[in-house]
Design a protein around this motif. Structure first.
Motif, PDB file in Angstrom:
ATOM      1  N   THR A   1       9.352 -13.332  -3.155  1.00  8.14           N
ATOM      2  CA  THR A   1       9.171 -11.953  -2.500  1.00  8.14           C
ATOM      3  C   THR A   1      10.219 -12.038  -1.283  1.00  8.14           C
ATOM      4  O   THR A   1      10.196 -13.235  -0.435  1.00  8.14           O
ATOM      5  CB  THR A   1       7.806 -12.282  -1.707  1.00  8.14           C
ATOM      6  OG1 THR A   1       6.810 -12.055  -2.770  1.00  8.14           O
ATOM      7  CG2 THR A   1       7.543 -10.778  -0.729  1.00  8.14           C
TER       8      THR A   1
ATOM      9  N   THR B   1      12.303  -9.856   1.866  1.00  7.05           N
ATOM     10  CA  THR B   1      12.521  -8.511   2.833  1.00  7.05           C
ATOM     11  C   THR B   1      14.078  -8.292   2.922  1.00  7.05           C
ATOM     12  O   THR B   1      14.721  -8.985   3.695  1.00  7.05           O
ATOM     13  CB  THR B   1      11.905  -8.865   4.177  1.00  7.05           C
ATOM     14  OG1 THR B   1      10.468  -9.382   4.001  1.00  7.05           O
ATOM     15  CG2 THR B   1      12.061  -7.644   5.044  1.00  7.05           C
TER      16      THR B   1
ATOM     17  N   GLU C   1       2.924  -2.304  -6.884  1.00  6.06           N
ATOM     18  CA  GLU C   1       2.050  -1.023  -6.122  1.00  6.06           C
ATOM     19  C   GLU C   1       1.252  -0.018  -7.171  1.00  6.06           C
ATOM     20  O   GLU C   1       0.144   0.062  -6.728  1.00  6.06           O
ATOM     21  CB  GLU C   1       3.058  -0.140  -5.350  1.00  6.06           C
ATOM     22  CG  GLU C   1       2.668   0.992  -4.485  1.00  6.06           C
ATOM     23  CD  GLU C   1       3.650   1.545  -4.011  1.00  6.06           C
ATOM     24  OE1 GLU C   1       3.042   2.653  -3.563  1.00  6.06           O
ATOM     25  OE2 GLU C   1       4.875   1.132  -3.947  1.00  6.06           O
TER      26      GLU C   1
ATOM     27  N   SER D   1       8.355  -4.274  -7.216  1.00 10.20           N
ATOM     28  CA  SER D   1       7.439  -3.773  -6.168  1.00 10.20           C
ATOM     29  C   SER D   1       6.739  -2.447  -6.708  1.00 10.20           C
ATOM     30  O   SER D   1       5.637  -2.392  -6.339  1.00 10.20           O
ATOM     31  CB  SER D   1       8.425  -3.414  -4.991  1.00 10.20           C
ATOM     32  OG  SER D   1       9.089  -4.528  -4.670  1.00 10.20           O
ATOM     33  N   ARG D   2       7.547  -1.642  -7.128  1.00  5.78           N
ATOM     34  CA  ARG D   2       6.852  -0.371  -7.540  1.00  5.78           C
ATOM     35  C   ARG D   2       5.752  -0.706  -8.724  1.00  5.78           C
ATOM     36  O   ARG D   2       4.614  -0.068  -8.536  1.00  5.78           O
ATOM     37  CB  ARG D   2       7.750   0.550  -7.795  1.00  5.78           C
ATOM     38  CG  ARG D   2       7.395   2.193  -8.282  1.00  5.78           C
ATOM     39  CD  ARG D   2       6.417   2.453  -7.369  1.00  5.78           C
ATOM     40  NE  ARG D   2       5.841   4.172  -7.531  1.00  5.78           N
ATOM     41  CZ  ARG D   2       4.972   4.539  -6.985  1.00  5.78           C
ATOM     42  NH1 ARG D   2       4.520   3.975  -5.906  1.00  5.78           N
ATOM     43  NH2 ARG D   2       4.727   5.975  -7.406  1.00  5.78           N
TER      44      ARG D   2
ATOM     45  N   GLN E   1      12.768  -3.710   3.752  1.00  6.91           N
ATOM     46  CA  GLN E   1      11.766  -3.400   2.819  1.00  6.91           C
ATOM     47  C   GLN E   1      11.294  -4.882   2.096  1.00  6.91           C
ATOM     48  O   GLN E   1      12.075  -5.519   1.933  1.00  6.91           O
ATOM     49  CB  GLN E   1      12.711  -2.564   1.545  1.00  6.91           C
ATOM     50  CG  GLN E   1      13.237  -1.459   1.977  1.00  6.91           C
ATOM     51  CD  GLN E   1      13.498  -0.491   0.764  1.00  6.91           C
ATOM     52  OE1 GLN E   1      13.132  -0.566  -0.249  1.00  6.91           O
ATOM     53  NE2 GLN E   1      14.764   0.234   1.083  1.00  6.91           N
ATOM     54  N   ARG E   2      10.071  -4.781   1.693  1.00  9.23           N
ATOM     55  CA  ARG E   2       9.540  -6.130   1.200  1.00  9.23           C
ATOM     56  C   ARG E   2       9.611  -5.769  -0.332  1.00  9.23           C
ATOM     57  O   ARG E   2       8.982  -4.817  -0.939  1.00  9.23           O
ATOM     58  CB  ARG E   2       7.933  -6.193   1.763  1.00  9.23           C
ATOM     59  CG  ARG E   2       7.355  -7.348   1.317  1.00  9.23           C
ATOM     60  CD  ARG E   2       6.133  -7.700   1.770  1.00  9.23           C
ATOM     61  NE  ARG E   2       5.217  -8.757   1.283  1.00  9.23           N
ATOM     62  CZ  ARG E   2       4.778  -8.985   0.393  1.00  9.23           C
ATOM     63  NH1 ARG E   2       4.653  -8.026  -0.525  1.00  9.23           N
ATOM     64  NH2 ARG E   2       4.071 -10.290  -0.108  1.00  9.23           N
ATOM     65  N   LYS E   3      10.127  -6.559  -1.017  1.00 12.83           N
ATOM     66  CA  LYS E   3      10.141  -6.510  -2.515  1.00 12.83           C
ATOM     67  C   LYS E   3       9.754  -7.709  -3.123  1.00 12.83           C
ATOM     68  O   LYS E   3       9.911  -8.766  -2.782  1.00 12.83           O
ATOM     69  CB  LYS E   3      11.646  -6.368  -2.618  1.00 12.83           C
ATOM     70  CG  LYS E   3      12.322  -4.865  -2.444  1.00 12.83           C
ATOM     71  CD  LYS E   3      13.757  -4.883  -2.803  1.00 12.83           C
ATOM     72  CE  LYS E   3      14.394  -3.291  -2.249  1.00 12.83           C
ATOM     73  NZ  LYS E   3      15.822  -3.156  -2.664  1.00 12.83           N
TER      74      LYS E   3
ATOM     75  N   LEU F   1      10.663  -9.581  -6.583  1.00 17.19           N
ATOM     76  CA  LEU F   1      11.642  -9.642  -7.522  1.00 17.19           C
ATOM     77  C   LEU F   1      11.262 -10.592  -8.813  1.00 17.19           C
ATOM     78  O   LEU F   1      10.686 -12.112  -8.266  1.00 17.19           O
ATOM     79  CB  LEU F   1      12.893 -10.287  -6.976  1.00 17.19           C
ATOM     80  CG  LEU F   1      13.320  -9.461  -5.674  1.00 17.19           C
ATOM     81  CD1 LEU F   1      14.942  -9.998  -5.288  1.00 17.19           C
ATOM     82  CD2 LEU F   1      13.653  -7.812  -6.168  1.00 17.19           C
TER      83      LEU F   1
ATOM     84  N   ILE G   1      19.240  -3.495  -5.759  1.00 11.26           N
ATOM     85  CA  ILE G   1      17.881  -4.298  -5.498  1.00 11.26           C
ATOM     86  C   ILE G   1      18.358  -5.198  -4.292  1.00 11.26           C
ATOM     87  O   ILE G   1      17.307  -5.222  -3.506  1.00 11.26           O
ATOM     88  CB  ILE G   1      17.803  -5.143  -6.679  1.00 11.26           C
ATOM     89  CG1 ILE G   1      17.469  -4.239  -8.152  1.00 11.26           C
ATOM     90  CG2 ILE G   1      16.688  -6.436  -6.614  1.00 11.26           C
ATOM     91  CD1 ILE G   1      17.265  -5.200  -9.278  1.00 11.26           C
TER      92      ILE G   1
ATOM     93  N   ASP H   1      13.213  -5.709 -10.095  1.00 14.12           N
ATOM     94  CA  ASP H   1      12.424  -5.360  -8.743  1.00 14.12           C
ATOM     95  C   ASP H   1      10.927  -4.681  -9.427  1.00 14.12           C
ATOM     96  O   ASP H   1      10.915  -3.737  -9.956  1.00 14.12           O
ATOM     97  CB  ASP H   1      13.021  -4.344  -8.006  1.00 14.12           C
ATOM     98  CG  ASP H   1      12.172  -3.832  -6.832  1.00 14.12           C
ATOM     99  OD1 ASP H   1      11.254  -4.612  -6.622  1.00 14.12           O
ATOM    100  OD2 ASP H   1      12.854  -3.130  -6.208  1.00 14.12           O
TER     101      ASP H   1
ATOM    102  N   GLU I   1      20.193  -4.725  -1.807  1.00 14.37           N
ATOM    103  CA  GLU I   1      20.660  -3.845  -0.719  1.00 14.37           C
ATOM    104  C   GLU I   1      22.027  -4.550  -0.158  1.00 14.37           C
ATOM    105  O   GLU I   1      22.194  -4.586   1.006  1.00 14.37           O
ATOM    106  CB  GLU I   1      19.607  -3.948   0.369  1.00 14.37           C
ATOM    107  CG  GLU I   1      17.936  -3.638  -0.054  1.00 14.37           C
ATOM    108  CD  GLU I   1      18.019  -2.246  -0.200  1.00 14.37           C
ATOM    109  OE1 GLU I   1      19.037  -1.323   0.195  1.00 14.37           O
ATOM    110  OE2 GLU I   1      17.233  -1.588  -1.109  1.00 14.37           O
TER     111      GLU I   1
END
Length: 668
Positions: free
Chosen positions: A263, A265, A302, A298-299, A269-271, A273, A207, A296, A209
């Protein structure tokens, strides 16, 4: 022989019995067990002394009854006290009878060979100062466990408990690590110095990175690349410091300052959380650490946006289908022309929008919105209403209209219209048309009409205009279908629309049809909103709950006349007069006729509505109606249908006059 038999009976050894039980009982007891020779309770003191002489290393012997059941111990010190007593001296000098053992016994606990270590130790603790524990099998003596061996057994038991505890702890740690490695959530522990503990879920690295998280600073790892400003970050850090190593009550007081969503980056990647903070309390009920659970989203967001977009598209498609292709395309064409007028006005404006331009903008936007709501195209009405609000706010405050705000509002309107256009052209265009139907472009129709006009062929011209134009009866019938939707918005029963039969023979050009349709939308909505009373009021007056709207008229070959009326309460003359006085159009003491008051309904900015709504209340409806009809050479006037009543209402009809499209040159 008899003496030897007695000796064997009194002084037996338990080895044979113990050998038979080598696979039975508790292993720890077997290891600690000693086969100390017992003595019989019937043995006299002289015999016992002989036993001690033969086993000088022992200081005690178990004493059994004739069945082998332990009765206690005979100790060396008990024998010594006896020897030095007068009974013992007599025994040693062969004078007197030796005494039996029962008066010299010391109590000793016993336990079965299959007892647990805990039971053996409990038996030993029940007799303070004991030499040990007598072990039996079926109640018969087989051995002895000394006190020193009991200590070793207790130590062994404690070590076994520790080993078991360590094994369980290791297993739990392995399970926790397995969970942390495989769960699809980021979990970590925040230490008092705001760093991450060494144990954290593997997914947290994915998450954030970042592989090396043990000992990492929370504020740098999680919040440094967030969209939070410096003040917000400082507030979060202060809240964390105020919570850790403090009473649990402090967490309750500061939890609202800890973000639940952020939010960031990370690695380009913009995530989005989701954060869950949970206090970990010590024995003093203090927050020793914080558990942080990170998800996360984000998905998920989306996918949610995609689902919302699909739902929005389905809503638009259903609205287009419900409106019908011909009505929808006509609305889109007319609306694009009206929006073009609005954009031109704004493009020609530098800083301040003139009053006349504001009136035109009002008319265009209000007309488009009314038509959209009539067709049930609700996805665009909100943005149109917002654009109207920009103009209304300026009117209410007396300040200049914000050109940038209006441009932004119109941009949103255009965006909403583009969605309708895109979905229609990509998915629905031609959905209600037969395959064999041939579509003739507007340009071709105009060329044919121009040719017929040049040749002065009135019959051909009439046919072309009828084919390319609209039948008045059909147009009004289509508008009548929308009355139920308007009625639902106003929480009123849908009225009945009665169309005069003579209108079936009347035809309009495309432009006439569009302008008249715009006008009728405003008029029909006014009939429902202002004229026809709520159902409860109508029933109280003896009227049907649902109202009725009449549209009749006809053509004389040169002009088409329409008369529109409803069976409502009529025009609110007193309210309209009060509105005019409030707007400065009339003086409070000015005497005016009903006709003069009625004419004010066509004045921009006046309305008899009690408040502004999505349906009416801005005072631009009838102004837009008269202006739109005038563009095609038409007119609208109010004609009284009766006298006024005591509450300030007077029934009326609206009379619309249009030039006949088929008489002479066409109306473009």
């Amino acid at each position: 022989m008899t003496e030897n038999t007695t000796e064997e009976r009194r002084f037996y050894t338990p080895e044979d019995r113990l050998h038979q039980l080598r696979d039975y009982g508790t292993a720890s007891i077997h290891r600690a067990l000693e086969t100390i020779r017992p003595v019989s309770i019937e043995s006299d003191m002289l015999q016992v002394l002989e036993v001690f002489r033969g086993h000088q290393q022992e200081h005690f012997f178990p004493v059994l009854d004739l069945a082998g059941t332990p009765l206690g111990l005979i100790r060396e010190r008990s024998l010594k006290s006896y020897v030095y007593s007068r009974y013992g001296m007599a025994l040693l000098s062969n004078r007197g009878q030796p005494r039996q053992l029962d008066s010299f016994l010391t109590s000793c606990p016993s336990a079965e060979i299959d007892a647990t270590i805990e039971q053996v130790l409990q038996a030993a603790h029940a007799v303070p100062g004991t030499e040990g524990v007598l072990i039996t099998a079926g109640g018969r003596y087989i051995g002895f466990i000394r006190a020193s061996a009991l200590v070793e057994m207790a130590h062994e038991q404690q070590m076994e408990i520790i080993r078991q505890h360590n094994t369980e702890l290791d297993q739990k740690n392995r399970e926790i690590q397995a969970v942390l490695q495989n769960m699809r959530q980021g979990i970590c522990t925040i230490l008092p110095d705001l760093t991450l503990h060494t144990d954290f879920s593997a997914h947290l690295s994915s998450i954030l990175e970042q592989e090396e998280l043990a000992g990492a600073a929370l504020m740098d790892t999680l919040f440094k690349h967030s969209e939070l400003g410096p003040d917000a970050l400082q507030q979060i850090e202060a809240a964390l410091m105020a919570v850790l190593e403090q009473d649990a009550f402090m967490f309750d007081c500061n939890a609202h300052l800890l973000p639940t969503e952020v939010t960031v980056t990370l690695a380009g990647q913009r995530k989005i959380l989701e954060l869950h903070w949970n206090p970990m309390l010590n024995e003093q009920d203090e927050v020793s650490r914080l558990m942080l659970v990170v998800r996360d989203l984000s998905r998920m967001r989306e996918l949610q946006q995609q689902a919302d977009q699909q739902q929005h598209e389905l809503q638009i498609l259903s609205e287009i289908l419900a409106a019908g292709e011909s009505r929808f395309t006509a609305f889109m064409d007319a609306s694009e022309q009206q929006l073009a007028v609005c954009r031109q006005l704004l493009d020609s404006t530098q800083d301040v929008i003139a009053d006349e331009a504001q009136t035109i903008l009002y008319r265009q936007l209000h007309t488009i919105k009314g038509n959209a709501r009539t067709l049930g195209l609700m996805a665009v009405t909100d943005s149109l209403h917002d654009a109207e609000q920009v103009l209304q706010a300026s009117r209410d405050s007396g300040a200049d209209v914000s050109v940038s705000a209006l441009q932004q509002a119109l941009h949103q309107v255009s965006h909403d219209f583009s969605q309708y256009h895109l979905l229609y052209t990509s998915r629905l265009q031609g959905f209600g048309r037969d395959r064999d139907t041939q579509i003739v472009s507007n340009t071709l129709w105009q060329q044919l009409e121009q040719l017929a006009s040049q040749r002065r062929d009135s019959e051909l011209l009439a046919l072309l205009q009828q084919a390319s134009g609209s039948n008045l009866n059909a147009m009004l019938s289509a508008l009548g279908e929308s009355l139920s939707g308007i009625a639902n918005e106003l929480d009123k029963p849908a009225p009945q629309l009665i169309i005069g039969p003579a209108l079936a023979d009347c035809h309009l050009s495309n432009k006439q049809a569009q302008r008249l349709s715009d006008a009728m939308v405003h008029i029909l909505r006014n009939c429902l909103d202002h004229g026809i009373e709520p159902a409860a009021e109508r029933l109280a007056m003896g009227k049907p709950g649902a109202g009725t709207v009449h549209v009749d008229g006809g053509t004389d070959g040169k002009y088409i006349t329409l008369r529109v009326s409803d069976d409502g309460r009529g025009l609110a003359l007193q309210r309209l007069r009060s509105k005019a006085i409030g707007a400065g159009l009339l003086r409070d003491d000015e005497v005016v006729s009903d006709d003069e008051i009625a004419e004010l309904m066509f004045h921009s900015g006046l309305s008899t509505a009690g408040q502004v709504s999505m349906v009416s209340g801005r005072g631009v409806g009838m102004d837009a109606v008269r202006s739109g009809l005038a563009e095609i050479g038409g007119s609208i006037d109010l004609v009284w249908a009766g006298a006024g009543n005591d509450v300030g209402y007077r029934p009326f009809s609206l009379v619309i006059c249009l030039p006949e499209a088929c008489g002479g040159l066409p109306v473009a």
